[in-house]
Design a protein around this motif. Structure first.
Motif, PDB file in Angstrom:
ATOM      1  N   GLY A 178       0.789  -1.235   0.000  1.00 60.03           N
ATOM      2  CA  GLY A 178       0.000   0.000   0.000  1.00 60.03           C
ATOM      3  C   GLY A 178       0.818   1.280   0.000  1.00 60.03           C
ATOM      4  N   ASN A 179       2.085   1.172  -0.372  1.00 65.43           N
ATOM      5  CA  ASN A 179       2.949   2.357  -0.307  1.00 65.43           C
ATOM      6  C   ASN A 179       2.542   3.440  -1.303  1.00 65.43           C
ATOM      7  N   ALA A 180       2.103   3.040  -2.490  1.00 64.44           N
ATOM      8  CA  ALA A 180       1.693   4.048  -3.481  1.00 64.44           C
ATOM      9  C   ALA A 180       0.368   4.686  -3.058  1.00 64.44           C
ATOM     10  N   ILE A 181      -0.559   3.851  -2.612  1.00 62.93           N
ATOM     11  CA  ILE A 181      -1.873   4.385  -2.210  1.00 62.93           C
ATOM     12  C   ILE A 181      -1.711   5.349  -1.029  1.00 62.93           C
ATOM     13  N   ALA A 182      -0.812   5.038  -0.111  1.00 63.98           N
ATOM     14  CA  ALA A 182      -0.631   5.913   1.063  1.00 63.98           C
ATOM     15  C   ALA A 182      -0.260   7.325   0.629  1.00 63.98           C
ATOM     16  N   VAL A 183       0.617   7.418  -0.352  1.00 62.87           N
ATOM     17  CA  VAL A 183       1.032   8.745  -0.833  1.00 62.87           C
ATOM     18  C   VAL A 183      -0.099   9.398  -1.627  1.00 62.87           C
ATOM     19  N   ALA A 184      -0.716   8.618  -2.528  1.00 59.33           N
ATOM     20  CA  ALA A 184      -1.747   9.186  -3.398  1.00 59.33           C
ATOM     21  C   ALA A 184      -2.964   9.637  -2.600  1.00 59.33           C
ATOM     22  N   ALA A 185      -3.370   8.842  -1.610  1.00 65.25           N
ATOM     23  CA  ALA A 185      -4.584   9.177  -0.847  1.00 65.25           C
ATOM     24  C   ALA A 185      -4.389  10.466  -0.043  1.00 65.25           C
ATOM     25  N   ARG A 186      -3.159  10.697   0.404  1.00 62.78           N
ATOM     26  CA  ARG A 186      -2.885  11.951   1.130  1.00 62.78           C
ATOM     27  C   ARG A 186      -2.872  13.134   0.170  1.00 62.78           C
ATOM     28  N   ALA A 187      -2.280  12.910  -1.006  1.00 67.07           N
ATOM     29  CA  ALA A 187      -2.144  14.022  -1.970  1.00 67.07           C
ATOM     30  C   ALA A 187      -3.477  14.382  -2.611  1.00 67.07           C
ATOM     31  N   PHE A 188      -4.396  13.412  -2.717  1.00 67.71           N
ATOM     32  CA  PHE A 188      -5.658  13.655  -3.430  1.00 67.71           C
ATOM     33  C   PHE A 188      -6.835  13.234  -2.555  1.00 67.71           C
ATOM     34  N   PRO A 189      -7.154  14.032  -1.531  1.00 63.60           N
ATOM     35  CA  PRO A 189      -8.186  13.640  -0.570  1.00 63.60           C
ATOM     36  C   PRO A 189      -9.574  13.519  -1.179  1.00 63.60           C
ATOM     37  N   ALA A 190      -9.833  14.149  -2.327  1.00 66.15           N
ATOM     38  CA  ALA A 190     -11.173  14.049  -2.933  1.00 66.15           C
ATOM     39  C   ALA A 190     -11.332  12.748  -3.723  1.00 66.15           C
ATOM     40  N   SER A 191     -10.243  12.029  -3.956  1.00 65.59           N
ATOM     41  CA  SER A 191     -10.330  10.748  -4.677  1.00 65.59           C
ATOM     42  C   SER A 191     -10.462   9.603  -3.687  1.00 65.59           C
ATOM     43  N   ARG A 192     -11.020   8.496  -4.199  1.00 64.39           N
ATOM     44  CA  ARG A 192     -11.211   7.321  -3.344  1.00 64.39           C
ATOM     45  C   ARG A 192     -10.394   6.167  -3.928  1.00 64.39           C
ATOM     46  N   GLN A 205      -0.547  -5.590   5.667  1.00 65.39           N
ATOM     47  CA  GLN A 205       0.465  -4.520   5.773  1.00 65.39           C
ATOM     48  C   GLN A 205      -0.087  -3.211   5.201  1.00 65.39           C
ATOM     49  N   ALA A 206      -0.816  -3.318   4.073  1.00 61.40           N
ATOM     50  CA  ALA A 206      -1.347  -2.118   3.421  1.00 61.40           C
ATOM     51  C   ALA A 206      -2.318  -1.386   4.343  1.00 61.40           C
ATOM     52  N   LYS A 207      -3.116  -2.160   5.081  1.00 64.73           N
ATOM     53  CA  LYS A 207      -4.072  -1.533   6.010  1.00 64.73           C
ATOM     54  C   LYS A 207      -3.310  -0.772   7.090  1.00 64.73           C
ATOM     55  N   GLU A 208      -2.206  -1.357   7.515  1.00 64.28           N
ATOM     56  CA  GLU A 208      -1.385  -0.695   8.540  1.00 64.28           C
ATOM     57  C   GLU A 208      -0.728   0.571   7.979  1.00 64.28           C
ATOM     58  N   THR A 209      -0.168   0.446   6.759  1.00 68.29           N
ATOM     59  CA  THR A 209       0.527   1.571   6.114  1.00 68.29           C
ATOM     60  C   THR A 209      -0.398   2.778   5.971  1.00 68.29           C
ATOM     61  N   THR A 210      -1.691   2.521   5.731  1.00 71.48           N
ATOM     62  CA  THR A 210      -2.609   3.626   5.414  1.00 71.48           C
ATOM     63  C   THR A 210      -3.580   3.910   6.556  1.00 71.48           C
ATOM     64  N   SER A 211      -3.279   3.383   7.741  1.00 74.32           N
ATOM     65  CA  SER A 211      -4.276   3.490   8.813  1.00 74.32           C
ATOM     66  C   SER A 211      -4.566   4.969   9.120  1.00 74.32           C
ATOM     67  N   GLY A 212      -5.826   5.272   9.294  1.00 73.65           N
ATOM     68  CA  GLY A 212      -6.238   6.657   9.571  1.00 73.65           C
ATOM     69  C   GLY A 212      -6.640   7.417   8.320  1.00 73.65           C
ATOM     70  N   LEU A 213      -6.304   6.912   7.146  1.00 77.49           N
ATOM     71  CA  LEU A 213      -6.698   7.620   5.917  1.00 77.49           C
ATOM     72  C   LEU A 213      -8.143   7.243   5.577  1.00 77.49           C
ATOM     73  N   PRO A 214      -9.034   8.251   5.442  1.00 75.36           N
ATOM     74  CA  PRO A 214     -10.459   7.935   5.267  1.00 75.36           C
ATOM     75  C   PRO A 214     -10.827   7.498   3.848  1.00 75.36           C
TER      76      PRO A 214
END
Ligand code: SAM
Length: 343
Positions: A178-192, A205-214
């Motif tokens: 989830g390393n790419a999604i973690a960066v992208a989800a922070r940079a583009f909060p209006a995208s899902r 691991q991906a769930k852990e990497t991105t924990s807290g991102l809505p």
């Protein structure tokens, strides 16, 4: 190449292999970290690292004659401009790749057997060697995404940043940790963002990497069974290893909206080996392809495209999958390119 030049070339090749082993050893014993703290004699460095001087002295001999360290008046220096390629949380740090490469020596007997008997080496066989050597294969990419994903990779495709900023439904295929999604989800909060991967362990691991991102969700799933209606589907280094890449690409095409985009990052080489001669990255990439990508796919009875499938084959397969417009664009890394594919 002249005979003498070839002999020198071969010696340099063996030197590179030996230094790769010793640099890995320097990582695991803490010698590299200790040396980065400043110039030291062999005794000083041994004391700093809590190690035996006799071993440290011989190791330093290899480091200094191998061009990794410098030596001045009995003191060894690990110059910061070298250290940044072997230490630290940046994309420049090649240590994760170096350790992964070393780990392949563990599966060589199995690979050799497969040359004669067919089949391949299953992915699970690599685990113990990667763990023993402390290699975390995802670490290089984690830093690369942090530094280059938004401006470098996404920025290469005209209009993509604007679309993600406005809000898009994005699927990341073979999302790994989830390393790419973690960066992208922070940079583009209006995208899902939805990440799928066939490996349950990396989804945890991906769930852990991105924990807290809505704006993220993950699922264990096979890309060969993908369905949906996405604006953007991304695949980072995740297509050439597929067991059924043709099926996956057709599924991707079918899971995109009409105005959707398939954004694929993969290796940047020719499908024709003759055209790769002289490319300084090609031999390394063919070797990794043989020792991992090709054999792990053959172990599953897969297509074994390998990492060197090349842009010509990729274009053909994308066209066969139904993509009518495919642009192959430069990326921030010479060994990778970006495919911008539209249905
Ligand atoms: C080289 S890793 C890349 C991971 C991630 N994209 C990254 O850049 O860090 C390839 C990933 O594809 C996943 N994968 C392989 N076959 C798959 C399939 N059929 N469906 C979904 N994921 C798959 C693997 O489990 C692995 O996590």
């Amino acid at each position: 190449m002249e005979e003498a030049d070839f002999a020198a070339h071969l010696t340099a090749t063996m030197t590179g292999s030996a230094l790769t082993m010793l640099i890995g050893l320097g990582h695991r014993t803490g010698l590299l970290e200790a040396a980065a703290r400043g110039p030291a004699t062999s005794a000083g460095l041994a004391e700093r690292a809590g190690l035996q001087e006799r071993y440290v002295r011989e190791w330093l001999g290899a480091m200094v004659t191998g061009g990794i360290f410098t030596l001045d008046a009995g003191e060894y220096t690990f110059p910061p401009e070298h250290a940044k390629f072997l230490l630290g949380d940046t994309a420049a740090n090649l240590m994760p790749s170096l350790l992964t490469l070393s780990a392949f020596t563990g599966i060589l007997p199995d690979l050799e057997r497969a040359f004669a008997a067919g089949g391949g080496v299953p992915r699970a066989a690599y685990g113990p060697y990667l763990e023993t050597l402390g290699a975390k294969t995802g670490d290089s990419w984690k830093h690369i995404y942090r530094e280059h994903l938004v401006d470098g990779f996404f920025g290469a495709v005209p209009g993509l940043t604007e679309r993600l900023t406005a809000g898009a439904r994005v699927l990341d295929l073979g999302c790994g940790a989830g390393n790419a999604i973690a960066v992208a989800a922070r940079a583009f909060p209006a995208s899902r963002f939805t990440g799928i991967d066939i490996n349950e362990r990396v989804i945890d691991q991906a769930k852990e990497t991105t924990s807290g991102l809505p704006n993220v969700e993950f699922a264990v799933g096979d890309a060969a069974e993908l369905t949906g209606d996405y604006d953007v589907i991304t695949a980072f280094d995740a297509v050439h290893d597929q067991d059924r890449p043709d099926v996956v690409l057709r599924r991707v095409h079918g899971a995109l909206r009409e105005d959707g985009l398939f954004f694929m990052v993969d290796t940047n080489f020719s499908s024709d080996v003759a055209k790769n001669v002289g490319n300084p990255l090609a031999a390394l990439c063919y070797s990794i392809s043989l020792m991992y990508c090709t054999t792990t796919s053959l172990a599953e009875g897969g297509a074994a495209l390998g990492a060197m499938w090349g842009t010509e084959t990729a274009r053909e397969m994308l066209a066969d999958a139904g993509f009518r417009h495919v642009d192959v664009l430069e990326s921030p890394r010479p060994q990778n390119c970006v495919y911008a594919c539209r249905p």
